[in-house]
Scaffold this motif. Structure first.
Motif, mmCIF file in Angstrom:
data_model
loop_
_atom_site.group_PDB
_atom_site.id
_atom_site.type_symbol
_atom_site.label_atom_id
_atom_site.label_comp_id
_atom_site.label_asym_id
_atom_site.label_seq_id
_atom_site.Cartn_x
_atom_site.Cartn_y
_atom_site.Cartn_z
ATOM 1 N N LEU A 172 -60.071 66.128 -0.115
ATOM 2 C CA LEU A 172 -59.011 66.466 -0.694
ATOM 3 C C LEU A 172 -58.118 66.847 -0.662
ATOM 4 C CD1 LEU A 172 -61.093 64.862 -4.036
ATOM 5 C CD2 LEU A 172 -60.078 63.013 -2.368
ATOM 6 N N HIS A 173 -58.175 68.217 -0.509
ATOM 7 C CA HIS A 173 -56.434 69.175 -0.267
ATOM 8 C C HIS A 173 -56.023 68.603 0.678
ATOM 9 C CE1 HIS A 173 -58.279 71.143 3.070
ATOM 10 N NE2 HIS A 173 -57.198 71.671 2.828
ATOM 11 N N GLU A 174 -55.983 68.417 2.032
ATOM 12 C CA GLU A 174 -54.963 68.110 2.847
ATOM 13 C C GLU A 174 -53.493 66.872 2.491
ATOM 14 O OE1 GLU A 174 -54.439 68.897 7.221
ATOM 15 O OE2 GLU A 174 -56.724 68.714 6.783
ATOM 16 N N PRO A 175 -54.815 65.584 2.518
ATOM 17 C CA PRO A 175 -53.586 64.590 2.503
ATOM 18 C C PRO A 175 -52.676 64.997 1.248
ATOM 19 C CG PRO A 175 -56.084 64.017 1.703
ATOM 20 C CD PRO A 175 -55.869 65.381 2.524
ATOM 21 N N VAL A 176 -53.173 65.906 -0.716
ATOM 22 C CA VAL A 176 -52.649 65.691 -1.359
ATOM 23 C C VAL A 176 -51.499 66.833 -1.074
ATOM 24 C CG1 VAL A 176 -52.581 66.875 -3.495
ATOM 25 C CG2 VAL A 176 -54.795 65.358 -2.836
ATOM 26 N N ILE A 177 -51.742 68.084 -0.153
ATOM 27 C CA ILE A 177 -50.956 68.626 -0.169
ATOM 28 C C ILE A 177 -49.839 68.071 0.971
ATOM 29 C CG2 ILE A 177 -50.101 70.785 1.346
ATOM 30 C CD1 ILE A 177 -52.865 72.081 0.671
ATOM 31 N N VAL A 178 -49.670 67.075 1.636
ATOM 32 C CA VAL A 178 -49.275 67.015 2.104
ATOM 33 C C VAL A 178 -47.938 65.930 1.810
ATOM 34 C CG1 VAL A 178 -48.763 64.327 4.665
ATOM 35 C CG2 VAL A 178 -50.163 66.444 4.548
ATOM 36 N N ALA A 179 -48.771 65.065 0.944
ATOM 37 C CA ALA A 179 -47.641 64.089 0.087
ATOM 38 C C ALA A 179 -46.993 65.201 -0.917
ATOM 39 C CB ALA A 179 -48.812 63.702 -0.646
ATOM 40 N N ALA A 180 -47.313 66.575 -1.469
ATOM 41 C CA ALA A 180 -47.211 67.135 -2.325
ATOM 42 C C ALA A 180 -45.709 67.645 -1.520
ATOM 43 C CB ALA A 180 -47.495 67.598 -2.749
ATOM 44 N N ALA A 181 -46.284 68.043 0.128
ATOM 45 C CA ALA A 181 -45.042 68.895 0.582
ATOM 46 C C ALA A 181 -44.065 67.797 1.230
ATOM 47 C CB ALA A 181 -45.939 69.680 1.738
ATOM 48 N N TYR A 182 -44.882 66.542 1.433
ATOM 49 C CA TYR A 182 -43.294 65.500 1.542
ATOM 50 C C TYR A 182 -41.897 65.913 0.610
ATOM 51 C CZ TYR A 182 -41.376 61.004 2.830
ATOM 52 O OH TYR A 182 -40.486 59.710 2.996
ATOM 53 N N LEU A 183 -42.421 66.054 -0.418
ATOM 54 C CA LEU A 183 -41.269 65.398 -1.605
ATOM 55 C C LEU A 183 -40.437 66.862 -1.910
ATOM 56 C CD1 LEU A 183 -43.110 63.769 -4.607
ATOM 57 C CD2 LEU A 183 -42.317 62.539 -2.909
ATOM 58 N N ILE A 184 -41.810 68.160 -2.007
ATOM 59 C CA ILE A 184 -41.238 68.854 -2.084
ATOM 60 C C ILE A 184 -40.466 69.683 -1.077
ATOM 61 C CG2 ILE A 184 -41.848 71.967 -3.031
ATOM 62 C CD1 ILE A 184 -44.208 70.818 -3.833
ATOM 63 N N VAL A 185 -40.648 69.779 0.208
ATOM 64 C CA VAL A 185 -40.025 70.420 1.420
ATOM 65 C C VAL A 185 -38.497 69.681 0.463
ATOM 66 C CG1 VAL A 185 -40.041 68.621 2.372
ATOM 67 C CG2 VAL A 185 -39.516 71.088 3.882
ATOM 68 N N ARG A 186 -37.644 68.474 0.057
ATOM 69 C CA ARG A 186 -36.782 67.931 0.299
ATOM 70 C C ARG A 186 -36.003 68.983 -0.317
ATOM 71 N NH1 ARG A 186 -39.623 64.952 2.580
ATOM 72 N NH2 ARG A 186 -38.738 62.668 4.230
ATOM 73 N N TRP A 187 -36.702 69.533 -1.670
ATOM 74 C CA TRP A 187 -35.892 70.586 -3.071
ATOM 75 C C TRP A 187 -34.729 71.384 -2.120
ATOM 76 C CZ3 TRP A 187 -40.466 72.340 -6.106
ATOM 77 C CH2 TRP A 187 -41.062 70.898 -7.550
ATOM 78 N N HIS A 188 -33.807 71.499 -3.098
ATOM 79 C CA HIS A 188 -32.828 72.042 -2.496
ATOM 80 C C HIS A 188 -33.010 73.927 -3.356
ATOM 81 C CE1 HIS A 188 -30.003 69.472 -0.418
ATOM 82 N NE2 HIS A 188 -30.799 68.533 -1.619
ATOM 83 N N ALA A 189 -33.955 74.102 -2.768
ATOM 84 C CA ALA A 189 -34.174 75.216 -3.174
ATOM 85 C C ALA A 189 -34.495 76.620 -2.208
ATOM 86 C CB ALA A 189 -36.143 75.122 -3.519
ATOM 87 N N PRO A 190 -35.122 77.739 -2.508
ATOM 88 C CA PRO A 190 -35.200 78.838 -1.425
ATOM 89 C C PRO A 190 -36.921 78.735 -1.221
ATOM 90 C CG PRO A 190 -35.061 79.959 -3.325
ATOM 91 C CD PRO A 190 -34.575 78.166 -3.651
ATOM 92 N N THR A 191 -37.400 78.547 -0.012
ATOM 93 C CA THR A 191 -38.715 79.029 0.062
ATOM 94 C C THR A 191 -39.479 79.880 -0.825
ATOM 95 O OG1 THR A 191 -38.184 78.316 2.622
ATOM 96 C CG2 THR A 191 -40.421 79.233 2.443
#
Length: 225
Positions: free
Chosen positions: A163-182
């Motif tokens: 389960l973890h990989e599709p969940v990570i991809v979905a979450a990263a799709y949103l989080i990567v757009r945050w205006h925040a440091p890595t």
């Protein structure tokens, strides 16, 4: 081979890293993820077959766990320093790293595997030690919380992995757009994806017989009346 590993665990397990490092140096890292090149996974797969077939390998992992942990920490520190040096020159570690980078990445990965398996084997070995017989039956005790958590985690391993990989991809799709440091986005990704994966497992997989079957789990034990 098992006997040789039992006599010289650190040397044999270190030699086992060589094919992984060589494969990584020639073919790696993976151009899409920066992780191991897929061919390198053949060797841990074969090593796992050997380890599962003879208890002497498990004993060797226990004995090599501290050297493996030291090697893993040093290799990881080297990778981080190397990546920082590349980034300072505007070079990506995924596309501009030398073969030595990939080889070090293979060493780090294998060392972490040996360390994790070794410490796990040490814990299970302590649990298997026979206890001296008591002169009278001990009072009934509730199972320790950590052991219940370990049993829960052991059962969840395969579904969690699936389960973890599709969940990570979905979450990263949103989080990567945050205006925040890595440094803020990465822990957020870890926490959110872990919680979401655990929730999906608990609410949609673990409790139902069809999903348990589909995710490779044993049937749920029937509670004793």
């Amino acid at each position: 081979m098992a006997a040789l590993t039992g006599r010289h665990p650190v040397a044999v397990l270190a030699a086992a890293a060589v094919p992984i490092m060589a494969t990584e140096a020639v073919f790696g890292p993976d151009a899409n993820t920066g992780g191991w090149e897929r061919t390198a996974y053949v060797f841990p797969f074969l090593y796992g077959f050997l380890i599962a077939g003879d208890a002497r390998y498990e004993a060797a992992l226990r004995r090599a766990r501290w050297p493996a942990l030291a090697a893993a920490l040093l290799a990881t520190a080297g990778l981080l320093a190397w990546a920082a040096a590349l980034n300072s020159r505007g070079i990506s570690a995924m596309t501009g790293a030398a073969p030595g980078w990939s080889a070090l990445q293979g060493l780090a990965g294998w060392s972490w595997l040996v360390a994790i398996l070794g410490f796990g084997a040490a814990i299970t070995a302590r649990q298997r030690r026979p206890r001296p017989p008591a002169s009278f039956p001990p009072p009934a005790e509730r199972e320790p919380r950590w052991r219940r958590a370990a049993q829960y985690g052991n059962e969840a391993v395969l579904p969690f992995y699936l389960l973890h990989e599709p969940v990570i991809v979905a979450a990263a799709y949103l989080i990567v757009r945050w205006h925040a440091p890595t440094l803020a986005k990465y822990p957020a990704l870890v926490a959110i994806s872990f919680a979401a994966t655990l929730a999906i497992y608990e609410l949609a997989v673990r409790r139902y017989r069809p999903t348990r079957l589909l995710f490779g789990m044993k049937p749920q034990p029937v509670p004793h009346k």
